[in-house]
Design an enzyme around this catalytic site. Sequence first.
Site, PDB file in Angstrom:
ATOM      1  N   ASP A   1      48.282  56.548  89.503  1.00 36.62           N
ATOM      2  CA  ASP A   1      47.799  56.482  88.117  1.00 36.62           C
ATOM      3  C   ASP A   1      46.701  55.452  87.847  1.00 36.62           C
ATOM      4  OD1 ASP A   1      49.966  58.194  88.040  1.00 36.62           O
ATOM      5  OD2 ASP A   1      51.179  56.953  86.725  1.00 36.62           O
TER       6      ASP A   1
ATOM      7  N   LYS B   1      51.228  64.302  85.913  1.00 42.50           N
ATOM      8  CA  LYS B   1      52.644  64.085  85.606  1.00 42.50           C
ATOM      9  C   LYS B   1      52.778  63.467  84.220  1.00 42.50           C
ATOM     10  CE  LYS B   1      52.949  59.549  87.911  1.00 42.50           C
ATOM     11  NZ  LYS B   1      53.358  58.746  86.769  1.00 42.50           N
TER      12      LYS B   1
ATOM     13  N   CYS C   1      55.774  53.069  86.352  1.00 47.66           N
ATOM     14  CA  CYS C   1      55.659  54.120  87.367  1.00 47.66           C
ATOM     15  C   CYS C   1      55.866  53.604  88.789  1.00 47.66           C
ATOM     16  CB  CYS C   1      54.321  54.829  87.226  1.00 47.66           C
ATOM     17  SG  CYS C   1      54.152  55.676  85.633  1.00 47.66           S
TER      18      CYS C   1
END
Length: 197
Positions: A18, A78, A111
Amino acid sequence: MANIGRLSGKDSVLLLCDMQEKFRPNIFQFTNIVSNAARVLKASRVLGIPAVLTEQYPKGLGPTVPELGAEGLPAHAKTSFTMMVGEVKKQLESLGNPKQAILCGIEAHACIACTTYDLLETGIEVHIVADAVSSRSQTDRLFALSRLKQSGAFLTTTEAVLLQLVQDAKHPNFKEIQALLAHPSPDTGLLSFFSAL
């Protein structure tokens, strides 16, 4: 024998979590974190270590930043905080279920943490590249790293990963890896954390 966390290029995967455009202004040390992750990615390409890339809600948070150098890697979109979504699990299966994961990206307490827990629960050894991982808050970042270490993840650095993967100056790719180490990694604010331990 005790698991000492020795990295091997043969059975590992690089996970890039990310590192997206909208996070740029808010993540502590974003530029240096991405720069370190980019070096790990370059090394993985030199050494033939597969890489997996995710993006958190790219429609709202934008694409992966270009300076990561992740062109050619499919980005798995996601919304969950773990990278271990269906497409990523399928990709790991197609790679023969690597036994070690090298983890870079953001955010450490969200995350990165959820991904680490999921990997550890499935028996995959996790190496978190501490100077290639961050959060918006340095407090969240440092406590996340401490918590993840308690859970059994290994904390390491960009340079340590690169050297451990080649193990020997006689390694056929050592010169290429050495070139990636020409400049020391920038301080990303971890020294105060470790001096307090």
